[in-house]
Design a protein around this motif. Structure first.
Motif, PDB file in Angstrom:
ATOM      1  N   ALA A 154       0.835  -1.202   0.000  1.00  0.00           N
ATOM      2  CA  ALA A 154       0.000   0.000   0.000  1.00  0.00           C
ATOM      3  C   ALA A 154       0.866   1.246   0.000  1.00  0.00           C
ATOM      4  CB  ALA A 154      -0.931   0.010   1.203  1.00  0.00           C
ATOM      5  N   MET A 155       0.633   2.090  -0.981  1.00  0.00           N
ATOM      6  CA  MET A 155       1.254   3.408  -1.027  1.00  0.00           C
ATOM      7  C   MET A 155       0.185   4.436  -0.649  1.00  0.00           C
ATOM      8  SD  MET A 155       3.519   5.253  -4.004  1.00  0.00           S
ATOM      9  CE  MET A 155       2.380   4.903  -5.335  1.00  0.00           C
ATOM     10  N   VAL A 156       0.554   5.367   0.218  1.00  0.00           N
ATOM     11  CA  VAL A 156      -0.429   6.327   0.726  1.00  0.00           C
ATOM     12  C   VAL A 156      -0.011   7.736   0.333  1.00  0.00           C
ATOM     13  CG1 VAL A 156      -1.612   7.198   2.765  1.00  0.00           C
ATOM     14  CG2 VAL A 156      -0.950   4.790   2.652  1.00  0.00           C
ATOM     15  N   GLY A 157      -0.945   8.467  -0.279  1.00  0.00           N
ATOM     16  CA  GLY A 157      -0.697   9.849  -0.667  1.00  0.00           C
ATOM     17  C   GLY A 157      -0.899  10.795   0.505  1.00  0.00           C
ATOM     18  N   VAL A 158      -0.047  11.806   0.587  1.00  0.00           N
ATOM     19  CA  VAL A 158      -0.152  12.764   1.686  1.00  0.00           C
ATOM     20  C   VAL A 158       0.350  14.127   1.213  1.00  0.00           C
ATOM     21  CG1 VAL A 158       2.112  12.054   2.588  1.00  0.00           C
ATOM     22  CG2 VAL A 158       0.489  13.229   4.098  1.00  0.00           C
ATOM     23  N   ASN A 159      -0.356  15.181   1.617  1.00  0.00           N
ATOM     24  CA  ASN A 159       0.128  16.534   1.374  1.00  0.00           C
ATOM     25  C   ASN A 159       1.207  16.860   2.393  1.00  0.00           C
ATOM     26  OD1 ASN A 159      -1.818  17.383  -0.693  1.00  0.00           O
ATOM     27  ND2 ASN A 159      -3.328  17.299   0.951  1.00  0.00           N
ATOM     28  N   ILE A 160       2.373  17.249   1.908  1.00  0.00           N
ATOM     29  CA  ILE A 160       3.430  17.692   2.815  1.00  0.00           C
ATOM     30  C   ILE A 160       3.950  19.040   2.323  1.00  0.00           C
ATOM     31  CG2 ILE A 160       5.725  17.240   3.752  1.00  0.00           C
ATOM     32  CD1 ILE A 160       5.172  14.295   3.606  1.00  0.00           C
ATOM     33  N   ILE A 161       3.909  20.012   3.199  1.00  0.00           N
ATOM     34  CA  ILE A 161       4.474  21.332   2.908  1.00  0.00           C
ATOM     35  C   ILE A 161       5.473  21.637   4.013  1.00  0.00           C
ATOM     36  CG2 ILE A 161       3.986  23.795   2.682  1.00  0.00           C
ATOM     37  CD1 ILE A 161       1.284  23.034   1.482  1.00  0.00           C
ATOM     38  N   ALA A 162       6.741  21.580   3.653  1.00  0.00           N
ATOM     39  CA  ALA A 162       7.827  21.775   4.609  1.00  0.00           C
ATOM     40  C   ALA A 162       8.559  23.076   4.302  1.00  0.00           C
ATOM     41  CB  ALA A 162       8.795  20.601   4.557  1.00  0.00           C
ATOM     42  N   ALA A 163       8.974  23.759   5.338  1.00  0.00           N
ATOM     43  CA  ALA A 163       9.737  24.999   5.201  1.00  0.00           C
ATOM     44  C   ALA A 163      10.669  25.103   6.407  1.00  0.00           C
ATOM     45  CB  ALA A 163       8.804  26.204   5.118  1.00  0.00           C
ATOM     46  N   ASP A 164      11.454  26.148   6.449  1.00  0.00           N
ATOM     47  CA  ASP A 164      12.425  26.280   7.536  1.00  0.00           C
ATOM     48  C   ASP A 164      11.761  26.500   8.884  1.00  0.00           C
ATOM     49  OD1 ASP A 164      14.548  25.932   5.777  1.00  0.00           O
ATOM     50  OD2 ASP A 164      14.702  28.074   5.341  1.00  0.00           O
ATOM     51  N   THR A 165      10.558  27.100   8.880  1.00  0.00           N
ATOM     52  CA  THR A 165       9.829  27.334  10.124  1.00  0.00           C
ATOM     53  C   THR A 165       8.380  26.896   9.965  1.00  0.00           C
ATOM     54  OG1 THR A 165       9.101  29.574   9.533  1.00  0.00           O
ATOM     55  CG2 THR A 165      11.273  29.360  10.600  1.00  0.00           C
ATOM     56  N   ASP A 166       7.728  26.640  11.091  1.00  0.00           N
ATOM     57  CA  ASP A 166       6.301  26.296  11.055  1.00  0.00           C
ATOM     58  C   ASP A 166       5.478  27.429  10.452  1.00  0.00           C
ATOM     59  OD1 ASP A 166       6.688  23.810  12.227  1.00  0.00           O
ATOM     60  OD2 ASP A 166       6.350  24.549  14.264  1.00  0.00           O
ATOM     61  N   GLU A 167       5.836  28.657  10.797  1.00  0.00           N
ATOM     62  CA  GLU A 167       5.078  29.814  10.326  1.00  0.00           C
ATOM     63  C   GLU A 167       5.149  29.939   8.808  1.00  0.00           C
ATOM     64  OE1 GLU A 167       5.965  30.068  14.499  1.00  0.00           O
ATOM     65  OE2 GLU A 167       7.318  29.856  12.775  1.00  0.00           O
ATOM     66  N   GLU A 168       6.337  29.748   8.251  1.00  0.00           N
ATOM     67  CA  GLU A 168       6.473  29.848   6.793  1.00  0.00           C
ATOM     68  C   GLU A 168       5.700  28.731   6.105  1.00  0.00           C
ATOM     69  OE1 GLU A 168       9.841  29.915   3.229  1.00  0.00           O
ATOM     70  OE2 GLU A 168      10.461  29.523   5.292  1.00  0.00           O
ATOM     71  N   ALA A 169       5.763  27.538   6.651  1.00  0.00           N
ATOM     72  CA  ALA A 169       5.043  26.419   6.050  1.00  0.00           C
ATOM     73  C   ALA A 169       3.538  26.654   6.071  1.00  0.00           C
ATOM     74  CB  ALA A 169       5.391  25.125   6.784  1.00  0.00           C
ATOM     75  N   GLN A 170       3.019  27.165   7.175  1.00  0.00           N
ATOM     76  CA  GLN A 170       1.587  27.459   7.261  1.00  0.00           C
ATOM     77  C   GLN A 170       1.196  28.527   6.247  1.00  0.00           C
ATOM     78  OE1 GLN A 170      -0.722  25.911   8.902  1.00  0.00           O
ATOM     79  NE2 GLN A 170       0.542  24.582  10.208  1.00  0.00           N
ATOM     80  N   TRP A 171       2.064  29.501   6.049  1.00  0.00           N
ATOM     81  CA  TRP A 171       1.812  30.549   5.057  1.00  0.00           C
ATOM     82  C   TRP A 171       1.791  29.961   3.646  1.00  0.00           C
ATOM     83  CZ3 TRP A 171       5.670  32.910   1.652  1.00  0.00           C
ATOM     84  CH2 TRP A 171       5.171  34.022   0.957  1.00  0.00           C
ATOM     85  N   LEU A 172       2.768  29.111   3.327  1.00  0.00           N
ATOM     86  CA  LEU A 172       2.810  28.472   2.008  1.00  0.00           C
ATOM     87  C   LEU A 172       1.568  27.616   1.775  1.00  0.00           C
ATOM     88  CD1 LEU A 172       6.558  27.333   1.899  1.00  0.00           C
ATOM     89  CD2 LEU A 172       5.537  29.206   0.586  1.00  0.00           C
ATOM     90  N   ALA A 173       1.061  27.007   2.832  1.00  0.00           N
ATOM     91  CA  ALA A 173      -0.080  26.098   2.703  1.00  0.00           C
ATOM     92  C   ALA A 173      -1.366  26.817   2.333  1.00  0.00           C
ATOM     93  CB  ALA A 173      -0.279  25.323   4.004  1.00  0.00           C
ATOM     94  N   THR A 174      -1.423  28.127   2.463  1.00  0.00           N
ATOM     95  CA  THR A 174      -2.660  28.836   2.105  1.00  0.00           C
ATOM     96  C   THR A 174      -2.940  28.779   0.605  1.00  0.00           C
ATOM     97  OG1 THR A 174      -1.510  30.983   1.944  1.00  0.00           O
ATOM     98  CG2 THR A 174      -2.478  30.401   4.091  1.00  0.00           C
ATOM     99  N   SER A 175      -1.943  28.506  -0.219  1.00  0.00           N
ATOM    100  CA  SER A 175      -2.208  28.311  -1.656  1.00  0.00           C
ATOM    101  C   SER A 175      -3.045  27.054  -1.872  1.00  0.00           C
ATOM    102  CB  SER A 175      -0.896  28.209  -2.433  1.00  0.00           C
ATOM    103  OG  SER A 175      -0.202  29.436  -2.426  1.00  0.00           O
ATOM    104  N   LEU A 176      -2.670  25.960  -1.193  1.00  0.00           N
ATOM    105  CA  LEU A 176      -3.449  24.725  -1.265  1.00  0.00           C
ATOM    106  C   LEU A 176      -4.851  24.942  -0.717  1.00  0.00           C
ATOM    107  CD1 LEU A 176      -3.648  21.616  -1.666  1.00  0.00           C
ATOM    108  CD2 LEU A 176      -2.697  21.378   0.645  1.00  0.00           C
ATOM    109  N   GLN A 177      -4.966  25.650   0.385  1.00  0.00           N
ATOM    110  CA  GLN A 177      -6.283  25.902   0.979  1.00  0.00           C
ATOM    111  C   GLN A 177      -7.156  26.740   0.052  1.00  0.00           C
ATOM    112  OE1 GLN A 177      -4.833  27.686   4.568  1.00  0.00           O
ATOM    113  NE2 GLN A 177      -4.624  25.729   5.639  1.00  0.00           N
ATOM    114  N   GLN A 178      -6.572  27.737  -0.587  1.00  0.00           N
ATOM    115  CA  GLN A 178      -7.348  28.547  -1.537  1.00  0.00           C
ATOM    116  C   GLN A 178      -7.809  27.704  -2.719  1.00  0.00           C
ATOM    117  OE1 GLN A 178      -5.776  32.770  -2.307  1.00  0.00           O
ATOM    118  NE2 GLN A 178      -4.014  31.761  -1.320  1.00  0.00           N
ATOM    119  N   GLN A 179      -6.963  26.792  -3.181  1.00  0.00           N
ATOM    120  CA  GLN A 179      -7.338  25.956  -4.314  1.00  0.00           C
ATOM    121  C   GLN A 179      -8.546  25.086  -3.978  1.00  0.00           C
ATOM    122  OE1 GLN A 179      -4.515  22.872  -5.619  1.00  0.00           O
ATOM    123  NE2 GLN A 179      -4.989  23.402  -7.728  1.00  0.00           N
ATOM    124  N   PHE A 180      -8.539  24.462  -2.803  1.00  0.00           N
ATOM    125  CA  PHE A 180      -9.665  23.624  -2.418  1.00  0.00           C
ATOM    126  C   PHE A 180     -10.903  24.456  -2.114  1.00  0.00           C
ATOM    127  CE2 PHE A 180      -6.771  20.175  -2.452  1.00  0.00           C
ATOM    128  CZ  PHE A 180      -7.523  19.010  -2.441  1.00  0.00           C
TER     129      PHE A 180
END
Length: 338
Positions: free
Chosen positions: A226-252
């Motif tokens: 079994a291969m499992v798909g997962v969204n992963i958005i990694a950055a140097d800090t938690d704050e930057e990663a959460q900011w980058l993730a808003t593109s995915l959130q806007q798309q959905f």
């Protein structure tokens, strides 16, 4: 460094939708896809899969087989495939010929992941198929027909239509799913299974349980894989990663509102952009996403693997800035090598 690294003991792969960015073009998307594939190969990812979607202005991988060939041509060792081809949109013979051609051009490097959903809306599905007679309920029969083109021993001697190239070639077939239907079919056929946890997290564990409980050994697999798909958005800090993730959130969010458009740049906050109902709906679809700094991502991944017992991960990272997207996968590769 070995040619194929693993993350916490398991292989890791890339799922690319070849995103079209606001202010960008499909040509830009294809350049970014090739660049990411080359870096993923260098970092040791096992596979690079592209997804079939249609009539979606944020996704450039609609001609999936063509783009697979383009990526394979510009890489050397990484496996390249479909995550997936939506089989009800096509005649099985055409897919056998296309992937027979790809396997002939790039031997030992091509995967054929198959889905039973249209990958689009009903109007576009009709434009693809020209009728409504063929649908997801016919998927088992379509799968059997497709497999018979690669292996004529699966059908009767009276079969007169054959796939050239395709016949006799070993093109690994995976079944993809976001529910239990394909999980049960993959189990019954003894095929590897890939689950779309990146947009259906709540169905992940039930579907994997179905697959493992009903699995029947085959000439292809002795035990479930079994291969499992997962969204992963990694950055140097938690704050930057959460900011980058808003593109995915806007798309959905735009998908929920049926306001399709290219992938948008990140925003400071989603508050005020969604209603409480929409926020909950997005949480249902994206709740399994892993977003954060290297330390956060590593911790969350360990928990994810403990829960799913995945044999392999395939990672989607819908990040607007290409350099940030590369860096996200690079961070993962560093975790892989730790």
């Amino acid at each position: 460094m070995s040619s194929e690294q693993t993350l916490i003991g398991i292989p890791v792969s890339v799922l690319d939708l070849s995103p079209i960015l606001a202010g960008g073009t499909p040509s830009d998307s294809f350049q970014n896809t090739v660049d990411l594939a080359q870096q993923a190969e260098r970092w040791g990812y096992r596979r690079y899969w592209l997804a079939e979607h249609h009539n979606m202005p944020a996704i450039a991988s609609s001609a999936t087989s063509v783009l697979i060939g383009h990526v394979a041509e510009h890489t050397s060792t990484i496996r390249v495939g479909s995550g997936g081809i939506m089989l009800p949109n096509h005649a099985p013979l055409v897919i056998a010929e296309q992937f027979g051609t790809l396997e002939t051009l790039f031997p030992g490097r091509i995967d054929l992941g198959l889905g039973r959903a249209p990958g689009t809306d009903q109007r576009t599905a009709y434009a693809l198929r020209r009728h409504h007679k063929q649908d997801a309920q016919d998927f088992p029969e379509q799968l059997e027909e497709l497999r018979s083109y690669f292996d004529p021993s699966r059908t009767s001697e009276s079969m007169k239509v054959r796939a050239y190239p395709g016949e006799g070639l070993d093109v690994p077939i995976w079944l993809l799913g976001s529910s239990g239907f394909s999980a049960e079919l993959a189990a019954r056929e003894g095929l590897p299974f890939a689950f779309a946890s990146h947009f259906s997290p709540n169905n992940t564990l039930p579907a994997l349980e179905v697959y493992r409980n009903y699995f029947e050994p085959s000439d292809i697999l002795e035990k479930p894989y079994a291969m499992v798909g997962v969204n992963i958005i990694a950055a140097d800090t938690d704050e930057e990663a959460q900011w980058l993730a808003t593109s995915l959130q806007q798309q959905f969010l735009n998908l929920i509102r049926n306001r399709l458009g290219p992938l948008q740049p990140p925003v400071e906050s989603m508050e005020g952009r969604w209603t409480e109902y929409e926020k909950v709906a997005l949480q249902q679809q994206l709740g399994g996403s892993i977003i954060g700094s290297p330390e956060t991502v590593k911790d969350k991944l360990k928990k994810f693997l403990e829960e799913t017992k995945a044999d392999e991960l395939i990672v989607a990272s819908q990040i607007f800035d290409h350099k940030a997207r590369l860096h996200s996968y690079e961070i993962l590769s560093e975790i892989m090598n730790a």
